[in-house]
Design an enzyme around this catalytic site. Structure first.
Site, mmCIF file in Angstrom:
data_model
loop_
_atom_site.group_PDB
_atom_site.id
_atom_site.type_symbol
_atom_site.label_atom_id
_atom_site.label_comp_id
_atom_site.label_asym_id
_atom_site.label_seq_id
_atom_site.Cartn_x
_atom_site.Cartn_y
_atom_site.Cartn_z
ATOM 1 N N GLY A 88 9.036 5.642 -1.935
ATOM 2 C CA GLY A 88 9.821 4.513 -1.427
ATOM 3 C C GLY A 88 8.981 3.249 -1.415
ATOM 4 O O GLY A 88 7.920 3.199 -2.041
ATOM 5 N N ASN A 89 9.461 2.233 -0.722
ATOM 6 C CA ASN A 89 8.677 0.996 -0.563
ATOM 7 C C ASN A 89 8.987 0.387 0.802
ATOM 8 O O ASN A 89 9.827 0.898 1.532
ATOM 9 C CB ASN A 89 8.952 0.025 -1.724
ATOM 10 C CG ASN A 89 10.411 -0.373 -1.791
ATOM 11 O OD1 ASN A 89 10.932 -0.991 -0.868
ATOM 12 N ND2 ASN A 89 11.093 0.014 -2.870
ATOM 13 N N HIS A 90 8.296 -0.720 1.121
ATOM 14 C CA HIS A 90 8.394 -1.283 2.482
ATOM 15 C C HIS A 90 9.567 -2.231 2.700
ATOM 16 O O HIS A 90 9.639 -2.856 3.754
ATOM 17 C CB HIS A 90 7.100 -2.035 2.824
ATOM 18 C CG HIS A 90 5.920 -1.132 2.966
ATOM 19 N ND1 HIS A 90 5.836 -0.173 3.947
ATOM 20 C CD2 HIS A 90 4.784 -1.025 2.241
ATOM 21 C CE1 HIS A 90 4.703 0.477 3.836
ATOM 22 N NE2 HIS A 90 4.037 -0.008 2.799
ATOM 23 N N SER A 91 10.470 -2.348 1.756
ATOM 24 C CA SER A 91 11.579 -3.293 1.953
ATOM 25 C C SER A 91 12.402 -2.911 3.192
ATOM 26 O O SER A 91 12.764 -1.751 3.371
ATOM 27 C CB SER A 91 12.479 -3.283 0.714
ATOM 28 O OG SER A 91 13.666 -3.988 0.996
ATOM 29 N N ALA A 106 14.961 -3.838 -3.385
ATOM 30 C CA ALA A 106 13.684 -3.500 -4.027
ATOM 31 C C ALA A 106 13.860 -2.106 -4.633
ATOM 32 O O ALA A 106 13.574 -1.088 -3.987
ATOM 33 C CB ALA A 106 12.569 -3.515 -2.990
#
Ligand code: CTP
Length: 399
Positions: A206-209, A274
């Protein structure tokens, strides 16, 4: 949305009157002009001095002040909206029967603007057949009613009867009375948040969005009159606006499918999610057990949603994308606008520590395919959303 709006707050006798202090403060902060009218018993719960200081106007307390008549008719005509908050059981009953034995009721009866009632009382009073009938009656007169909440009550009991929270009252009135019509009839698709690409049943990439920018855009577009579908990846955010359709997705493929399904019916699409660029080639059925010191995952490219929408775009459709760059920012952002056939691209500046993932503010530069551009210095994401929407409207309607 509330800038310059004239709001009249009617306070009747209830412990919940303390919440009206915050309501007045929030309305003033949002740019509204506020005047307050109180019943005699409301003064036992909150001081007129606090309310006159916060509203920047004298509080109207009686049919006559010193030797001057308080013109309740003009006050009722001055307002764009009247909010009865809190509305006590007693004042509710008087509204239902047209009684006029204090200034608040005189103003209410002469008000020509919409009236929103925000009741507050103990649960047993709320459920009493007389109260139920009075609520039905004032609704039949055309008044709007914000439902009571459930929780701890002044009596110490737990149940229905709590006055709605000031923030929720602001959301309600903004949504019901002050949406503009700039984008009326336009259907808009917005994406937000990260995507999660499963590795096995318990892990993902995943990512931090956080989704904050996409949610702010969806709300801004909705408040300008558009009909909005927000396709969001996993995010803890929620929107208070019930008119926004939310479709929750998990992976890049889910988001791709949702967007392709919705896009043909849309006039405008803003891709602010994102989206993961790569996903594991296969997803394990069972949790992968720890084995060797090193482990590599085989990743394959996800489908580029913005690019695909750019390829499908019809002449009446307008497409906006985002770009996150750490080098050659301008050239890369403009390159993405061209290669993905977007009409505008929003370049996120990562060099500003108050901007980007997780924080409430952002610094961006907007590019239009005509060569026009606009730099937005650091500001709250809601304000960034408003400027992006204005930029879109300006260039969309000019093309
Ligand atoms: N985007 C998309 N689908 C993807 C990847 C990105 O729709 N699979 C969209 C994003 O929502 C954004 C724009 O493409 O509007 C640019 O995303 P960004 O991550 O900046 O660039 P990429 O195209 O992924 O390229 P790179 O990572 O090489 O910079």
């Amino acid at each position: 949305m509330l800038q310059g709006k004239k709001i009249l707050i009617g306070i009747s006798g209830s412990i919940a009157a303390y919440k009206s202090i915050l309501l007045v403060r929030l309305l003033i902060k949002a740019g509204a002009e506020v005047k307050v009218v109180m019943t005699p018993s409301a003064r036992e719960f909150v001081s007129p001095l606090v309310l006159s200081t916060l509203s920047k106007n004298n509080v109207v307390l009686g049919l006559a002040e010193a030797d001057e008549w308080a013109n309740h008719v003009m006050l009722g005509r001055w307002a764009d909206l009247m909010i009865m908050a809190p509305l006590s059981c007693n004042t509710l009953a008087k509204m239902a029967h047209g009684l006029c034995d204090n200034i608040l009721l005189a103003v209410y009866l002469s008000a020509t603007c919409p009236v929103v009632a925000v009741p507050a009382m103990d649960e047993d009073m709320w459920h009493h057949p007389a109260t139920r009938q009075n609520i039905t009656q004032i609704a039949a007169y055309g008044n709007h009613i914000i439902a009571v909440g459930k929780g701890e009550l002044a009596s110490g009991l737990f149940g229905e009867g709590r006055m709605a929270e000031p923030e929720d009252i602001i959301t309600y009135i903004t949504e019901h009375f002050f949406r503009t019509e700039e984008l009326k009839g336009k259907k808009v698709l917005v994406t937000a948040g990260p995507t999660h690409e499963a590795i096995d049943p318990v892990r993902f990439i995943g990512n931090h969005s956080s989704g904050k920018m996409g949610f702010a855009l969806a709300e801004e577009l909705y408040l300008r009159g558009a009909s909005v579908v927000l396709v969001t990846g996993p995010s803890h955010l929620q929107t208070a606006y019930q008119g926004i359709t939310i479709q929750s997705v998990v992976s890049a493929q889910d988001m791709y499918d949702a967007c392709l399904d919705r896009f043909p019916d849309c006039d405008l699409a803003i891709m602010s999610a994102a989206v993961a660029d790569y996903r594991p080639e296969s997803v394990a059925d069972q949790k992968i057990k720890k084995q060797n010191d090193h482990w590599s995952l085989n990743l394959v490219k996800t489908k580029d949603i913005l690019k695909q929408l750019g390829a499908l775009k019809k002449p009446h459709q307008f497409l906006a994308g985002f770009a996150l760059e750490t080098q050659d920012e301008r050239a890369n952002a403009q390159g993405k606008m061209q290669s993905k056939n977007a009409d505008i691209i929003v370049l996120n500046s990562l060099n500003d520590h108050n901007a980007g993932f997780g924080v409430d503010s952002n610094t961006v530069t907007l590019f239009h395919k005509s060569g026009a551009e606009e730099y937005l210095s650091n500001r709250p994401k809601k304000q960034v959303a408003s400027a992006i929407v204005s930029f879109i409207i300006k260039h969309w309607y000019a093309q």
